[in-house]
Design an enzyme around this catalytic site. Structure first.
Site, PDB file in Angstrom:
ATOM      1  CG  HIS A   1      -1.822   1.135   1.218  1.00 56.01           C
ATOM      2  ND1 HIS A   1      -2.192   1.866   2.283  1.00 56.01           N
ATOM      3  CD2 HIS A   1      -2.453   1.957   0.510  1.00 56.01           C
ATOM      4  CE1 HIS A   1      -2.904   2.650   2.136  1.00 56.01           C
ATOM      5  NE2 HIS A   1      -3.048   3.044   0.870  1.00 56.01           N
TER       6      HIS A   1
ATOM      7  CD  GLU B   1      -0.737   1.053   5.999  1.00 55.16           C
ATOM      8  OE1 GLU B   1      -1.182   1.063   7.240  1.00 55.16           O
ATOM      9  OE2 GLU B   1      -1.514   1.213   5.264  1.00 55.16           O
TER      10      GLU B   1
HETATM   11  P1  NAD Z   1      -8.158   6.044 -10.100  1.00 60.00           P
HETATM   12  O1  NAD Z   1      -9.664   6.030 -10.239  1.00 60.00           O
HETATM   13  O2  NAD Z   1      -7.463   7.376 -10.328  1.00 60.00           O
HETATM   14  O3  NAD Z   1      -7.308   4.906 -11.138  1.00 60.00           O
HETATM   15  C1  NAD Z   1      -7.930   3.735 -11.116  1.00 60.00           C
HETATM   16  C2  NAD Z   1      -7.427   2.892 -12.718  1.00 60.00           C
HETATM   17  O4  NAD Z   1      -7.818   1.746 -12.852  1.00 60.00           O
HETATM   18  C3  NAD Z   1      -8.354   3.931 -13.920  1.00 60.00           C
HETATM   19  O5  NAD Z   1      -7.483   4.380 -14.664  1.00 60.00           O
HETATM   20  C4  NAD Z   1      -9.245   2.723 -14.347  1.00 60.00           C
HETATM   21  O6  NAD Z   1      -9.375   2.796 -15.790  1.00 60.00           O
HETATM   22  C5  NAD Z   1      -8.225   1.605 -13.937  1.00 60.00           C
HETATM   23  N1  NAD Z   1      -9.045   0.383 -14.005  1.00 60.00           N
HETATM   24  C6  NAD Z   1     -10.559   0.029 -14.010  1.00 60.00           C
HETATM   25  N2  NAD Z   1     -10.620  -1.443 -14.156  1.00 60.00           N
HETATM   26  C7  NAD Z   1      -9.356  -1.947 -14.543  1.00 60.00           C
HETATM   27  C8  NAD Z   1      -9.027  -3.037 -15.028  1.00 60.00           C
HETATM   28  N3  NAD Z   1      -9.999  -4.134 -15.038  1.00 60.00           N
HETATM   29  N4  NAD Z   1      -7.977  -3.650 -15.542  1.00 60.00           N
HETATM   30  C9  NAD Z   1      -7.087  -2.422 -15.521  1.00 60.00           C
HETATM   31  N5  NAD Z   1      -7.104  -0.864 -15.293  1.00 60.00           N
HETATM   32  C10 NAD Z   1      -8.576  -0.923 -14.570  1.00 60.00           C
HETATM   33  O7  NAD Z   1      -7.788   5.341  -8.540  1.00 60.00           O
HETATM   34  P2  NAD Z   1      -6.409   5.609  -7.782  1.00 60.00           P
HETATM   35  O8  NAD Z   1      -6.854   6.773  -7.213  1.00 60.00           O
HETATM   36  O9  NAD Z   1      -5.471   5.361  -8.403  1.00 60.00           O
HETATM   37  O10 NAD Z   1      -6.501   4.104  -6.895  1.00 60.00           O
HETATM   38  C11 NAD Z   1      -6.358   3.158  -7.278  1.00 60.00           C
HETATM   39  C12 NAD Z   1      -6.068   1.965  -6.188  1.00 60.00           C
HETATM   40  O11 NAD Z   1      -5.212   2.597  -5.201  1.00 60.00           O
HETATM   41  C13 NAD Z   1      -7.328   1.929  -5.350  1.00 60.00           C
HETATM   42  O12 NAD Z   1      -7.545   0.622  -4.819  1.00 60.00           O
HETATM   43  C14 NAD Z   1      -7.189   2.925  -4.106  1.00 60.00           C
HETATM   44  O13 NAD Z   1      -8.042   2.650  -3.064  1.00 60.00           O
HETATM   45  C15 NAD Z   1      -5.799   2.777  -3.868  1.00 60.00           C
HETATM   46  N6  NAD Z   1      -5.051   3.843  -3.402  1.00 60.00           N
HETATM   47  C16 NAD Z   1      -5.620   5.275  -3.691  1.00 60.00           C
HETATM   48  C17 NAD Z   1      -4.747   6.581  -2.971  1.00 60.00           C
HETATM   49  C18 NAD Z   1      -5.169   7.842  -3.238  1.00 60.00           C
HETATM   50  O14 NAD Z   1      -5.099   8.655  -2.476  1.00 60.00           O
HETATM   51  N7  NAD Z   1      -5.987   7.994  -4.663  1.00 60.00           N
HETATM   52  C19 NAD Z   1      -3.930   6.304  -2.087  1.00 60.00           C
HETATM   53  C20 NAD Z   1      -3.467   4.818  -2.011  1.00 60.00           C
HETATM   54  C21 NAD Z   1      -3.976   3.761  -2.399  1.00 60.00           C
END
Ligand code: NAD
Length: 657
Positions: A435, A447
């Site tokens: 994480h 993490e």
């Molecule tokens: P985001 O919405 O910016 O990006 C998600 C991406 O995943 C999108 O580009 C989408 O098209 C793609 N996607 C969806 N389905 C898919 C598939 N089947 N195959 C490949 N790609 C696919 O989201 P994010 O903020 O980058 O978050 C991504 C992950 O990281 C989540 O699990 C989130 O909880 C975690 N996270 C986010 C943060 C934050 O601050 N944004 C911090 C730590 C962890």
């Protein structure tokens, strides 16, 4: 023996080579030895110069022995500081020209030694890092650094360096005047020799910069800007301003005495104790290793999802020389991710973090795709797709078929239960959480999430992977929100509830800025995105309904499309960097609370949640939870973390240490 003195014709060599250690550090014994060797330098007129260097592969001198420094009693500290100051004075006063030939880390006491030499040359190698980071530990340079640096480069350049504790690469150090010149590592000694026939150095006078009026102005500006940033919560920074500003108008001896008085006072402060503990916790995270065989180095990576996190992670991996296949579902999403990566690379070039060549090479290491490429050669896959359990289950089902059975399958989920993905893959022992925090290039903490089915080898490989890409791992158990979001998000939504109850956003944010948080909770909610925070909060309130409740305000705001900074408005209106409270959303009208009451409510809430994490064994120790909170959220570092703070203030009537 930690030091060697050799004579080569008319030049003496003083070589640091600490016994049975890969690093050179200054402890009492080394200072005593240095003192004796300086006394042993022949007074003969045939000797013209002394070159000081290190025999270690990547370290010149890494500074004072912090273990001793952090535990020294008042008298011992006094003795250590006095000894260091007098030995460095002796070096400065040698009758011959002295040159520090620096390769590797030259920080703290190491650079103070170099400052006592006439000249400083350094290798342009990436391992060479130069600076005075003492204020980051709640103390200040007290072996002459707070006096000799302003004398060398001028107060206005020295002050920001000491206050920020910045460690510079060789080129930047030369640019700022910390060293005289740089050369390739292979020619360092030869290059230092070319300085030996120079006369002893006459320090520049800095006539204008060090006149009383200018010094008063520099002092005032530095104090004002420091107060804005830290609200007076870091005594070492205030003291540094005083000692450095005074240094340019008093004698060397008086200034050294000021340094000594200041470090005596600071080193017993609770701020210095906490900051040093955090330093040791970082060192522990860098070296963390499970028992068992050495895990493999993972270089072939795939990242699933090219959104905020996927693109950030890909940037980070590629700049750490990892090959990355970056996959998303459609061209637009992938193009947006690649654009984000290119933008970050460009920024890094502008900030001189990367050269143009390094940046191009990093981009070449990323293969973007929307197709189901064979991923058999990938050693680790990091899933960073949309936060949705059903979607992640499907992704892992597919990945399980495309991967070799040895591949490590990691998810970057913020809060979802990772174990629920185990049933969807053929090798659940290969599944682990990795994480990262947002923004990936800035946040050092990761993490590493252990599930009941994760094998020890997988966990060990994930820890090493995180360390090898230059991040700091903390091992946590699989539980909604793990440690950081489990503690942070309830705090954020309680702040939103206080707003809903009728308290102005600036009052809430100010209360927590005064506590020492780097950003107020409502500003942070706007930055994170109300939708993203709401999503994590839902997972948490579902898992812990007895004590985590989401204010109804969230539904109202999300319905109106008020998402925080990304939609232009949240608790604040965001307009090209400027923010002001959002007049379109009205707080409730309950009786007001004082800033202290707001602070007390929010602080105790974090400590209580942290205590639950400890009681549920989500992290191994209180120190791990505190470290994760400081590194992952910026929790007031000088307070040590929510459990250290609770122990020190007894707000929960419990000791966690
Ligand atoms: P985001 O919405 O910016 O990006 C998600 C991406 O995943 C999108 O580009 C989408 O098209 C793609 N996607 C969806 N389905 C898919 C598939 N089947 N195959 C490949 N790609 C696919 O989201 P994010 O903020 O980058 O978050 C991504 C992950 O990281 C989540 O699990 C989130 O909880 C975690 N996270 C986010 C943060 C934050 O601050 N944004 C911090 C730590 C962890």
């Amino acid at each position: 023996m930690n030091l060697l003195l050799e004579t080569h014709g008319s030049i003496a060599h003083l070589i640091f080579d600490r016994k049975d250690s890969s690093a050179n550090i200054f402890d009492k014994d080394t200072l005593v030895e240095l003192n004796q060797l300086l006394d042993a330098i022949p007074k003969s007129s045939t000797l013209t110069a002394l070159i000081v260097y290190s025999k270690k592969a990547n370290i010149f001198i890494a500074g004072a022995d912090l273990k001793t420094l952090s535990t020294a009693k008042k008298d011992d500290l006094n003795e250590l500081i006095t000894l260091g100051q007098s030995v460095f004075n002796k070096l400065e006063n040698l009758h011959i020209t002295t040159i520090a030939a620096i390769h590797g880390a030259c920080v703290g006491g190491g650079y103070e030694l170099a400052l006592a030499c006439d000249y400083r040359v350094a290798s342009d190698d990436a391992a060479t890092r130069i600076g005075l980071p003492e204020t980051q530990l709640g103390i200040l340079p007290a072996w002459g650094g707070s006096t000799r640096l302003p004398a060398l480069i001028g107060l206005s350049k020295a002050l920001p360096l000491v206050l920020s504790g910045k460690i510079l690469k060789a080129k930047a150090a030369k640019h700022k005047g910390l060293i005289d010149d740089i050369c390739p590592k292979e020619h360092l000694l030869e290059f230092a020799e070319s300085f030996t026939n120079r006369p002893k150095r006459q320090l520049p006078v800095h006539l204008l910069e060090h006149n009383p009026l200018t010094v008063a102005l520099i002092r005032k500006q530095a104090s004002d800007s420091l107060y804005k940033k830290t609200r007076g919560l870091y005594p070492a920074l205030n003291k540094s301003i005083d000692v450095l500003c005074d240094s340019v108008r008093v004698s060397l001896n008086e200034s050294l005495q000021n340094e000594k008085n200041a470090i005596q006072e600071l080193s017993t402060s609770s701020e210095a104790k906490q900051l040093m503990r955090l330093f040791f916790a970082s060192e522990k995270a860098k070296k963390l290793k499970l028992d068992g065989p050495q895990p493999p180095t993972l270089t072939q990576c795939a990242v699933i999802g090219s959104g905020v996190m996927g693109s950030g992670i890909s940037y980070w991996l590629a700049t750490r020389k990892r090959s990355v296949i970056l996959k998303d579902i459609n061209d637009d999403a992938l193009a947006a991710g690649m654009k984000n990566i290119e933008k970050t690379l460009h920024t890094s070039e502008k900030k001189r973090i990367l050269t143009a060549t390094q940046s191009r090479a990093a981009l070449d290491r990323i293969t973007p795709t929307t197709h189901a490429l064979p991923l058999l050669d990938r050693e680790i896959v990091i899933e960073a797709a949309t936060e949705n359990l059903a979607l992640k289950k499907k992704i892992f089902e597919q990945l399980s078929e495309l991967m070799s059975p040895d591949t490590i399958l990691a998810t970057n989920t913020s809060a979802l239960p990772i174990s629920e993905l185990s049933d969807h893959i053929s090798h659940p022992e290969r599944l682990v959480g990795i994480h990262f925090f947002n923004p990936v290039p800035m946040m050092k903490l990761v993490e590493v999430v252990n599930t009941p089915k994760t094998s020890k080898q997988t966990l060990a490989a994930a820890i090493l992977f995180v360390q090898q890409i230059g991040k700091l791992p903390v091992v946590v158990q699989d539980s909604p929100g793990f440690v950081v979001n489990r503690i942070l998000v309830p705090y954020l939504i309680r702040a939103a509830q206080l707003f809903a109850d009728g308290i102005a956003p600036e009052q809430i944010d100010n209360a927590m800025l005064n506590f020492g948080m780097p950003m107020g909770p409502l500003r942070l909610l706007d930055e994170v995105g109300l939708d993203v925070a709401h999503h994590v909060a839902q997972t948490l309130s579902h898992a812990f309904p007895d004590h985590i409740t989401i204010p109804t305000l969230f539904d109202e705001l999300l319905e109106q499309g008020v998402l925080g900074k990304k939609s232009g408005e949240g608790f604040y209106i965001h307009n090209q960097g400027a923010t002001q409270p959002n007049p379109n959303i009205q707080p409730g009208s309950s009786p007001s609370l004082s800033s202290q009451e707001i602070q007390d409510q929010l602080v105790i809430l974090m400590s209580r949640e942290a205590a639950r994490c400890l009681d549920e064994n989500i992290a191994e120790s209180a120190a791990d939870i505190d470290f994760a909170m400081v590194m992952g959220t910026g929790y007031a570092p000088f307070r040590g973390g929510p459990l250290r703070h609770a122990t020190d203030t007894q707000i929960l009537d419990r000791n966690f240490y």
